[in-house]
Scaffold this active site. Structure first.
Site, PDB file in Angstrom:
ATOM      1  N   GLY A 148      47.780  48.693  45.882  1.00 57.93           N
ATOM      2  CA  GLY A 148      48.002  47.273  45.612  1.00 57.93           C
ATOM      3  C   GLY A 148      49.423  47.037  45.117  1.00 57.93           C
ATOM      4  O   GLY A 148      50.228  47.964  45.012  1.00 57.93           O
ATOM      5  N   ASP A 167      35.402  53.232  47.024  1.00 59.90           N
ATOM      6  CA  ASP A 167      35.003  51.848  46.774  1.00 59.90           C
ATOM      7  C   ASP A 167      34.445  51.777  45.355  1.00 59.90           C
ATOM      8  O   ASP A 167      33.383  52.333  45.075  1.00 59.90           O
ATOM      9  CB  ASP A 167      33.941  51.449  47.811  1.00 59.90           C
ATOM     10  CG  ASP A 167      33.459  50.027  47.616  1.00 59.90           C
ATOM     11  OD1 ASP A 167      33.880  49.371  46.642  1.00 59.90           O
ATOM     12  OD2 ASP A 167      32.648  49.575  48.443  1.00 59.90           O
ATOM     13  N   THR A 202      43.058  39.735  33.145  1.00 63.39           N
ATOM     14  CA  THR A 202      43.883  38.578  33.519  1.00 63.39           C
ATOM     15  C   THR A 202      43.908  37.452  32.481  1.00 63.39           C
ATOM     16  O   THR A 202      42.950  37.268  31.722  1.00 63.39           O
ATOM     17  CB  THR A 202      43.336  38.008  34.856  1.00 63.39           C
ATOM     18  OG1 THR A 202      43.975  36.772  35.143  1.00 63.39           O
ATOM     19  CG2 THR A 202      41.838  37.754  34.793  1.00 63.39           C
ATOM     20  N   ASP A 203      44.986  36.680  32.498  1.00 66.59           N
ATOM     21  CA  ASP A 203      45.085  35.455  31.691  1.00 66.59           C
ATOM     22  C   ASP A 203      44.050  34.424  32.130  1.00 66.59           C
ATOM     23  O   ASP A 203      43.728  33.509  31.375  1.00 66.59           O
ATOM     24  CB  ASP A 203      46.499  34.861  31.806  1.00 66.59           C
ATOM     25  CG  ASP A 203      46.929  34.578  33.241  1.00 66.59           C
ATOM     26  OD1 ASP A 203      46.469  35.307  34.160  1.00 66.59           O
ATOM     27  OD2 ASP A 203      47.707  33.629  33.465  1.00 66.59           O
ATOM     28  N   TYR A 225      36.989  33.972  39.870  1.00 66.62           N
ATOM     29  CA  TYR A 225      37.810  35.167  39.630  1.00 66.62           C
ATOM     30  C   TYR A 225      37.823  35.490  38.131  1.00 66.62           C
ATOM     31  O   TYR A 225      37.537  36.615  37.726  1.00 66.62           O
ATOM     32  CB  TYR A 225      39.230  34.917  40.148  1.00 66.62           C
ATOM     33  CG  TYR A 225      40.236  35.969  39.755  1.00 66.62           C
ATOM     34  CD1 TYR A 225      40.209  37.245  40.316  1.00 66.62           C
ATOM     35  CD2 TYR A 225      41.236  35.696  38.810  1.00 66.62           C
ATOM     36  CE1 TYR A 225      41.147  38.207  39.958  1.00 66.62           C
ATOM     37  CE2 TYR A 225      42.169  36.644  38.447  1.00 66.62           C
ATOM     38  CZ  TYR A 225      42.123  37.906  39.020  1.00 66.62           C
ATOM     39  OH  TYR A 225      43.048  38.851  38.649  1.00 66.62           O
ATOM     40  N   LYS A 245      36.215  38.726  36.245  1.00 66.13           N
ATOM     41  CA  LYS A 245      37.073  39.643  35.473  1.00 66.13           C
ATOM     42  C   LYS A 245      36.583  39.722  34.026  1.00 66.13           C
ATOM     43  O   LYS A 245      36.629  40.791  33.405  1.00 66.13           O
ATOM     44  CB  LYS A 245      38.536  39.187  35.520  1.00 66.13           C
ATOM     45  CG  LYS A 245      39.205  39.312  36.873  1.00 66.13           C
ATOM     46  CD  LYS A 245      39.409  40.747  37.357  1.00 66.13           C
ATOM     47  CE  LYS A 245      40.497  41.491  36.615  1.00 66.13           C
ATOM     48  NZ  LYS A 245      40.748  42.833  37.208  1.00 66.13           N
TER      49      LYS A 245
HETATM   50  N1  LIG Z   1      48.400  39.580  40.767  1.00 67.30           N
HETATM   51  C1  LIG Z   1      48.393  38.916  39.626  1.00 67.30           C
HETATM   52  O1  LIG Z   1      49.072  37.893  39.469  1.00 67.30           O
HETATM   53  C2  LIG Z   1      47.525  39.412  38.477  1.00 67.30           C
HETATM   54  C3  LIG Z   1      47.514  38.674  37.285  1.00 67.30           C
HETATM   55  C4  LIG Z   1      46.730  39.119  36.219  1.00 67.30           C
HETATM   56  C5  LIG Z   1      45.987  40.277  36.346  1.00 67.30           C
HETATM   57  N2  LIG Z   1      46.011  40.977  37.518  1.00 67.30           N
HETATM   58  C6  LIG Z   1      45.182  42.189  37.624  1.00 67.30           C
HETATM   59  O2  LIG Z   1      46.043  43.302  37.821  1.00 67.30           O
HETATM   60  C7  LIG Z   1      45.435  44.257  38.681  1.00 67.30           C
HETATM   61  C8  LIG Z   1      46.371  44.615  39.821  1.00 67.30           C
HETATM   62  O3  LIG Z   1      46.691  43.429  40.533  1.00 67.30           O
HETATM   63  P1  LIG Z   1      47.499  43.446  41.903  1.00 67.30           P
HETATM   64  O4  LIG Z   1      48.233  42.160  41.970  1.00 67.30           O
HETATM   65  O5  LIG Z   1      48.234  44.734  42.073  1.00 67.30           O
HETATM   66  O6  LIG Z   1      46.293  43.357  42.946  1.00 67.30           O
HETATM   67  P2  LIG Z   1      46.229  43.785  44.470  1.00 67.30           P
HETATM   68  O7  LIG Z   1      47.603  43.853  45.053  1.00 67.30           O
HETATM   69  O8  LIG Z   1      45.210  42.915  45.117  1.00 67.30           O
HETATM   70  O9  LIG Z   1      45.693  45.283  44.365  1.00 67.30           O
HETATM   71  C9  LIG Z   1      44.355  45.597  44.098  1.00 67.30           C
HETATM   72  C10 LIG Z   1      43.974  46.760  45.002  1.00 67.30           C
HETATM   73  O10 LIG Z   1      42.569  47.048  44.796  1.00 67.30           O
HETATM   74  C11 LIG Z   1      41.997  47.231  46.081  1.00 67.30           C
HETATM   75  N3  LIG Z   1      40.561  46.992  46.071  1.00 67.30           N
HETATM   76  C12 LIG Z   1      39.882  45.841  46.315  1.00 67.30           C
HETATM   77  N4  LIG Z   1      38.565  46.045  46.265  1.00 67.30           N
HETATM   78  C13 LIG Z   1      38.379  47.370  45.971  1.00 67.30           C
HETATM   79  C14 LIG Z   1      37.243  48.193  45.812  1.00 67.30           C
HETATM   80  N5  LIG Z   1      36.005  47.695  45.944  1.00 67.30           N
HETATM   81  N6  LIG Z   1      37.428  49.495  45.533  1.00 67.30           N
HETATM   82  C15 LIG Z   1      38.676  50.009  45.418  1.00 67.30           C
HETATM   83  N7  LIG Z   1      39.796  49.284  45.562  1.00 67.30           N
HETATM   84  C16 LIG Z   1      39.651  47.971  45.847  1.00 67.30           C
HETATM   85  C17 LIG Z   1      42.743  46.237  46.955  1.00 67.30           C
HETATM   86  O11 LIG Z   1      42.540  46.513  48.326  1.00 67.30           O
HETATM   87  P3  LIG Z   1      42.592  45.261  49.372  1.00 67.30           P
HETATM   88  O12 LIG Z   1      43.967  44.674  49.245  1.00 67.30           O
HETATM   89  O13 LIG Z   1      42.324  45.908  50.678  1.00 67.30           O
HETATM   90  O14 LIG Z   1      41.530  44.300  48.920  1.00 67.30           O
HETATM   91  C18 LIG Z   1      44.174  46.451  46.484  1.00 67.30           C
HETATM   92  O15 LIG Z   1      44.796  47.526  47.151  1.00 67.30           O
HETATM   93  C19 LIG Z   1      44.090  43.652  39.093  1.00 67.30           C
HETATM   94  O16 LIG Z   1      43.072  44.187  38.284  1.00 67.30           O
HETATM   95  C20 LIG Z   1      44.255  42.170  38.815  1.00 67.30           C
HETATM   96  O17 LIG Z   1      43.008  41.559  38.528  1.00 67.30           O
HETATM   97  C21 LIG Z   1      46.766  40.566  38.579  1.00 67.30           C
END
Ligand SMILES: NC(=O)c1ccc[n+]([C@@H]2O[C@H](COP(=O)([O-])OP(=O)(O)OC[C@H]3O[C@@H](n4cnc5c(N)ncnc54)[C@H](OP(=O)(O)O)[C@@H]3O)[C@@H](O)[C@H]2O)c1
Length: 279
Positions: free
Chosen positions: A10, A35, A100-101, A124, A128
């Site tokens: 990710g 998964d 997350t916020d 979402y 979370k």
């Molecule tokens: N992005 C933001 O602005 C933000 C803000 C606050 C908190 N966060 C948190 O920070 C973390 C990282 O965020 P990110 O932006 O790097 O997210 P991301 O780019 O969507 O990365 C998450 C990864 O987890 C994979 N995934 C999804 N379902 C899964 C499953 N069942 N088993 C294993 N892997 C799975 C996704 O694959 P696919 O892409 O194929 O689904 C993706 O590669 C997350 O926990 C998110 O909730 C993010």
């Protein structure tokens, strides 16, 4: 330390893996290999690898998509978190779990501290929050790290979207009634590496410091990197005008003073992080 990184492909995972690999043995897994919604797979993998620490970044992060796919949201973000937490506890591994916020409703007049009451506005955030509670209930050594408004080189993100739209359109209409802290995934990666060493437990908030609205963020992006051939007008609008499927908090700035106490440093301002990203 032997670290199992879940969600390694990710946006955050791809910046975090090289930072951690400088000092640790890092084993990356993503949906293609493991998964997290499948308790059998998770238990077997963590039981086999016996990591010292598990970093769970894996999540279903499409905020609007979660409204229409609630089952998937809860299966990954809540049940998946529980599976990882139980298996980590059974293996005696420390767990750092990303949250997350958006667990907050945005009604606070001041930045949210870790102990503030959560009240998510969308599926979402609900999923979370349920994930956070499952991690706490599993009872192992854990740290729930809440962050916000991430952007980085390896994922679809707001900064790149604005740059693309600014190269195609003369006017951009951007929401000006949601305030938060844009956070560069490289800055967050360094912070996570530091937290792994310090080993605080419970909940911690980590974002770049300062805050802005999406409109102000856009202004800064296009000031630092203006379109080459013309002027783009940025028009502030309200969330109701945009009418997206998921409601978002109006104010989700996180109070990061616990992080500052634990690490002895303050995260740099979001504008400095953005400057590095754009250069
Ligand atoms: N992005 C933001 O602005 C933000 C803000 C606050 C908190 N966060 C948190 O920070 C973390 C990282 O965020 P990110 O932006 O790097 O997210 P991301 O780019 O969507 O990365 C998450 C990864 O987890 C994979 N995934 C999804 N379902 C899964 C499953 N069942 N088993 C294993 N892997 C799975 C996704 O694959 P696919 O892409 O194929 O689904 C993706 O590669 C997350 O926990 C998110 O909730 C993010």
């Amino acid at each position: 330390m032997k670290i199992l990184l879940l969600g390694a492909r990710g946006m955050l995972g791809r910046d975090l893996q090289p930072v951690l690999s400088a000092q640790h043995e890092v084993i990356g897994r993503d949906i293609q290999d493991l998964d997290i919604a499948d308790p059998g797979q998770v238990g077997a993998e963590i039981g086999k690898l016996r990591p010292d620490a598990v970093l769970n970044l894996a999540a279903f992060t499409d905020v609007d998509g979660c409204e229409f796919q609630r089952e998937r949201a809860f299966s990954v973000n809540a049940q998946g978190a529980e599976n990882v937490a139980r298996a980590s506890e059974a293996a005696g591994a420390k767990l750092i779990h990303l949250s997350t916020d958006y667990v907050f409703d945005g009604n606070s007049p001041i930045p949210y501290k870790e102990e503030a009451s959560p009240h998510p506005l969308n599926a979402y955030g609900e999923s979370k929050l349920e994930g956070e509670r499952a991690v706490q209930a599993a009872g192992g050594n854990h740290l729930i790290l809440r962050t916000a408004w991430l952007y980085g080189r390896h994922g679809k993100n707001f900064v790149d979207t604005i740059l693309r739209l600014a190269s195609q359109q003369e006017e951009l209409r951007v929401v000006n009634d949601q305030k938060g802290s844009p956070t560069f995934t490289r800055d967050l990666s360094r912070a996570i590496a530091q937290l792994l060493e310090r080993d605080p437990r419970g909940i911690i908030h980590v974002t770049n410091s300062g805050s802005c609205t999406w409109f102000e963020f856009t202004e800064k992006i296009l000031t630092l990197k203006p379109p080459l051939d013309r002027r783009v007008r940025i028009v502030p609008i309200s969330s109701s005008e945009l009418n997206r499927p998921a409601r978002r908090p109006a104010f989700s700035t996180l109070d990061c003073s616990r992080f500052e106490r634990v690490t002895g440093r303050r995260m740099r301002n979001w504008e400095e992080g953005l400057q590095e990203y754009l250069s």
